[in-house]
Design a protein around this motif. Structure first.
Motif, PDB file in Angstrom:
ATOM      1  N   MET A  18       0.808  -1.216   0.000  1.00 36.65           N
ATOM      2  CA  MET A  18       0.000   0.000   0.000  1.00 36.65           C
ATOM      3  C   MET A  18       0.845   1.272   0.000  1.00 36.65           C
ATOM      4  O   MET A  18       0.297   2.375  -0.009  1.00 36.65           O
ATOM      5  CB  MET A  18      -0.947  -0.003   1.208  1.00 36.65           C
ATOM      6  N   CYS A  19       2.169   1.097   0.056  1.00 40.17           N
ATOM      7  CA  CYS A  19       3.108   2.241   0.105  1.00 40.17           C
ATOM      8  C   CYS A  19       2.763   3.173   1.270  1.00 40.17           C
ATOM      9  O   CYS A  19       2.622   4.392   1.098  1.00 40.17           O
ATOM     10  CB  CYS A  19       3.111   2.993  -1.215  1.00 40.17           C
ATOM     11  N   VAL A  46       2.024 -15.324   4.121  1.00 40.35           N
ATOM     12  CA  VAL A  46       2.032 -13.870   4.318  1.00 40.35           C
ATOM     13  C   VAL A  46       1.433 -13.121   3.117  1.00 40.35           C
ATOM     14  O   VAL A  46       0.553 -12.280   3.304  1.00 40.35           O
ATOM     15  CB  VAL A  46       3.463 -13.383   4.658  1.00 40.35           C
ATOM     16  N   PRO A  47       1.873 -13.384   1.888  1.00 41.50           N
ATOM     17  CA  PRO A  47       1.298 -12.639   0.759  1.00 41.50           C
ATOM     18  C   PRO A  47      -0.214 -12.843   0.592  1.00 41.50           C
ATOM     19  O   PRO A  47      -0.945 -11.894   0.290  1.00 41.50           O
ATOM     20  CB  PRO A  47       2.057 -13.173  -0.464  1.00 41.50           C
ATOM     21  N   GLN A  48      -0.682 -14.063   0.807  1.00 40.26           N
ATOM     22  CA  GLN A  48      -2.118 -14.333   0.692  1.00 40.26           C
ATOM     23  C   GLN A  48      -2.900 -13.550   1.748  1.00 40.26           C
ATOM     24  O   GLN A  48      -3.951 -12.976   1.464  1.00 40.26           O
ATOM     25  CB  GLN A  48      -2.398 -15.827   0.864  1.00 40.26           C
ATOM     26  N   THR A  49      -2.379 -13.549   2.959  1.00 34.96           N
ATOM     27  CA  THR A  49      -3.049 -12.855   4.050  1.00 34.96           C
ATOM     28  C   THR A  49      -3.032 -11.353   3.834  1.00 34.96           C
ATOM     29  O   THR A  49      -4.043 -10.678   4.031  1.00 34.96           O
ATOM     30  CB  THR A  49      -2.398 -13.207   5.398  1.00 34.96           C
ATOM     31  N   ALA A  50      -1.901 -10.819   3.412  1.00 33.08           N
ATOM     32  CA  ALA A  50      -1.805  -9.381   3.150  1.00 33.08           C
ATOM     33  C   ALA A  50      -2.815  -8.968   2.085  1.00 33.08           C
ATOM     34  O   ALA A  50      -3.483  -7.941   2.229  1.00 33.08           O
ATOM     35  CB  ALA A  50      -0.387  -9.014   2.722  1.00 33.08           C
ATOM     36  N   ALA A  51      -2.954  -9.768   1.052  1.00 32.79           N
ATOM     37  CA  ALA A  51      -3.914  -9.461  -0.006  1.00 32.79           C
ATOM     38  C   ALA A  51      -5.344  -9.452   0.529  1.00 32.79           C
ATOM     39  O   ALA A  51      -6.137  -8.561   0.197  1.00 32.79           O
ATOM     40  CB  ALA A  51      -3.784 -10.466  -1.145  1.00 32.79           C
TER      41      ALA A  51
END
Length: 60
Positions: A18-19, A46-51
């Motif tokens: 999200m910068c 981690v990437p799946q959860t962040a998305a």
């Protein structure tokens, strides 16, 4: 990986995607406890959860 390590990694991934700052990302993550607990329970990475967290935050 322990939960707190995983949560920290999710927060970092959200910040990068999200910068935004780490503290802002922590607020986004903390506002989505359902998705965090669901993802941890399902063993999502981690990437799946962040998305999921970002998608839920943008929908709110």
């Amino acid at each position: 990986m322990k939960y707190y390590e995983w949560e920290g990694a999710v927060t970092e991934a959200v910040a990068e995607a999200m910068c935004i700052s780490h503290s802002d990302a922590a607020g986004v993550v903390e506002a989505q406890p359902f998705y965090m607990q669901q993802s941890w329970g399902k063993g999502l990475d981690v990437p799946q959860t962040a998305a999921k967290v970002i998608e839920a935050a943008q929908a709110a």
